[in-house]
Write an enzyme that holds these catalytic residues in place. Structure first.
Site, PDB file in Angstrom:
ATOM      1  N   LYS A  89      15.171 -16.474 126.559  1.00 44.89           N
ATOM      2  CA  LYS A  89      14.804 -15.936 127.874  1.00 44.89           C
ATOM      3  C   LYS A  89      14.799 -16.988 128.980  1.00 44.89           C
ATOM      4  O   LYS A  89      15.058 -16.680 130.138  1.00 44.89           O
ATOM      5  CB  LYS A  89      13.436 -15.254 127.791  1.00 44.89           C
ATOM      6  N   GLU A 111       7.737  -8.552 135.784  1.00 40.62           N
ATOM      7  CA  GLU A 111       6.913  -7.679 134.952  1.00 40.62           C
ATOM      8  C   GLU A 111       7.191  -8.065 133.507  1.00 40.62           C
ATOM      9  O   GLU A 111       8.264  -8.597 133.178  1.00 40.62           O
ATOM     10  CB  GLU A 111       7.212  -6.207 135.222  1.00 40.62           C
ATOM     11  N   SER A 377      17.674 -15.348 118.206  1.00 39.73           N
ATOM     12  CA  SER A 377      17.203 -15.332 119.597  1.00 39.73           C
ATOM     13  C   SER A 377      15.884 -16.060 119.817  1.00 39.73           C
ATOM     14  O   SER A 377      15.634 -16.568 120.905  1.00 39.73           O
ATOM     15  CB  SER A 377      17.079 -13.885 120.086  1.00 39.73           C
TER      16      SER A 377
HETATM   17  C1  LIG Z   1      12.659 -10.600 124.488  1.00 36.92           C
HETATM   18  C2  LIG Z   1      13.297 -10.950 123.214  1.00 36.92           C
HETATM   19  C3  LIG Z   1      14.360 -10.196 122.687  1.00 36.92           C
HETATM   20  C4  LIG Z   1      14.851  -8.922 123.318  1.00 36.92           C
HETATM   21  O1  LIG Z   1      15.396  -9.073 124.602  1.00 36.92           O
HETATM   22  P1  LIG Z   1      16.964  -8.967 124.870  1.00 36.92           P
HETATM   23  O2  LIG Z   1      17.054  -8.855 126.353  1.00 36.92           O
HETATM   24  O3  LIG Z   1      17.464  -7.752 124.165  1.00 36.92           O
HETATM   25  O4  LIG Z   1      17.594 -10.199 124.343  1.00 36.92           O
HETATM   26  C5  LIG Z   1      14.960 -10.622 121.516  1.00 36.92           C
HETATM   27  N1  LIG Z   1      14.528 -11.720 120.865  1.00 36.92           N
HETATM   28  C6  LIG Z   1      13.506 -12.472 121.319  1.00 36.92           C
HETATM   29  C7  LIG Z   1      13.079 -13.662 120.552  1.00 36.92           C
HETATM   30  C8  LIG Z   1      12.856 -12.113 122.505  1.00 36.92           C
HETATM   31  O5  LIG Z   1      11.828 -12.858 122.944  1.00 36.92           O
END
Ligand SMILES: *Cc1c(COP(=O)(O)O)cnc(C)c1O
Length: 397
Positions: A89, A111, A377
């Protein structure tokens, strides 16, 4: 076929900017300037420096040997979990804060549902010395106390949204109201490839650093910059958009999106938008959306707070409709077990969101000669309490 946004902000049948008239000047200002700002060499120099020295990029592309052995194929993990603040993010919030500065905005609003985007925004604001106001549903503030405290520690003001279900959509309404009332000095940082045009395109561009790096890293490791599969989880879809971005026009690369099935797609407790959703408007764009007969948003469910979203970004609605990406629905239980699997095979505790992407491996008929890139992610530290609380339910040992 074209998978990028068109002039009007559409991906095929999805996207656009469905906003109240009073928001039009703000969105229009951003739309008129974002590409020129992003393409400016001085912007790119500052952005790239921060990605390197502050965020910690490039993130490694790691050959997961024991995981590969288990699935009898070759699996590389793109380590977004190693970014500062523990997920992808921050790539977006750093990009948007630099855009905000160039638009002379000194007040930032956002938000947040789970609080992860709120923390990434508060981090970027602290870095740049900008005022930060984060709207969060009162119920979510109770559920995600550590992230509320992190935001406060970083100097942000967290404002509870007390209307409706007191969750993400109510926080979004508050943020939009704030932006309407403060059009001149305020930038609204949206945290995924959602919202009115140009947000989905802008966020996808900032996250596209993921696939840009993967191409170079894979070329150095294998001689080819193209994998056979790219797998990512999808909440709003920003990490997936970033991981897919530079492969969209390479038809031979299979793009796999893992959605949250929750307790199962027919259970009434799910967040599998491409299975359950119908075209509708959420957060200012036309996309697939979980809704009742008369168009009210249905509360989603997922064990992972980051995937607990009733829509998907318009780019993903388009990738789904055209068949360019394959969507899979992964249950809470599958994701939980994959999180334990990765922890024990590779010594990497993943975020529950990312664990959904790992479970996709069970649904693909992978061959020995395949080369899979799995976008990890985020890291699992934030989910430790869930791993402790739900272990007896999901695991045998
Ligand atoms: C917020 C988050 C997501 C989901 O958000 P996307 O916009 O779909 O990428 C996925 N993995 C992690 C670790 C997150 O913090």
């Amino acid at each position: 076929m074209n998978f990028n946004v068109n002039e009007k902000g559409y991906y095929g049948n999805f996207g656009g900017a469905y906003i109240p008239e009073m928001l039009h000047p703000n969105v229009e200002e951003l739309r008129n300037h974002y590409l020129e700002i992003i393409h400016d060499p001085a912007f790119q120099a500052e952005f790239q420096d921060l990605l390197r020295d502050y965020v910690g990029r490039p993130t490694p592309l790691y050959l997961a040997k024991r995981l590969s052995e288990k699935y009898n194929t070759t699996i590389y993990l793109k380590r977004e979990d190693l970014n500062h603040t523990g997920a992808h993010k921050i790539n977006n919030t750093i990009g948007q804060i630099l855009v905000a500065k160039r638009l002379n905005k000194h007040r930032i609003i956002a938000e947040t549902g789970a609080g992860q985007h709120g923390v990434a925004t508060a981090t970027a604001c602290a870095l740049m010395g900008l005022e930060c106001i984060v709207y969060m549903g009162e119920v979510d503030m109770e559920r995600q106390k550590p992230n509320v405290e992190r935001m406060r520690m970083l100097g942000a003001t967290v404002v509870p949204a007390r209307s409706g279900s007191k969750t993400l959509k109510d926080a979004t309404n508050e943020a939009i109201r704030d932006w309407i009332n403060n059009p001149v000095d305020t930038h609204y940082i949206i945290g995924s490839v959602v919202g009115p045009h140009p947000y989905p395109d802008m966020v996808a561009r900032f996250q596209s650093v993921i696939s840009e790096e993967v191409k170079k890293q894979l070329k150095a490791k294998t001689g080819s910059e193209l994998p056979t599969h790219v797998i990512a989880c999808v909440g709003g879809g920003s990490n997936a958009a970033g991981a897919f971005y530079h492969f969209l026009d390479h038809k031979e690369v299979r793009l796999i999106a893992a959605e949250a099935a929750g307790l199962g797609v027919t259970s009434g407790y799910s967040a599998a938008t491409t299975v359950l959703g119908k075209p509708g408007i959420i957060h200012g764009s036309k996309t697939l959306l979980m809704q009742t007969e008369d168009g009210q948003i249905v509360e989603p469910h997922s064990i992972s707070a980051g995937l607990d979203y009733p829509g998907i970004g318009p780019i993903h609605a388009h990738l789904f409709e055209t068949g360019r990406a394959e969507f899979m629905a992964i249950t809470d239980k599958e994701a939980f077990q994959s999180a334990v699997l990765l922890s024990r095979l590779e010594g990497i505790i993943p975020a529950l969101e990312s664990a959904h992407a790992i479970s996709a491996l069970d649904h693909l008929d992978l061959k020995k000669e395949d080369v899979v890139v799995l976008n990890l992610s985020g890291r699992g530290d934030k989910d430790l309490q869930t791993y402790i609380n739900r272990k007896s339910e999901f695991m045998n040992d």
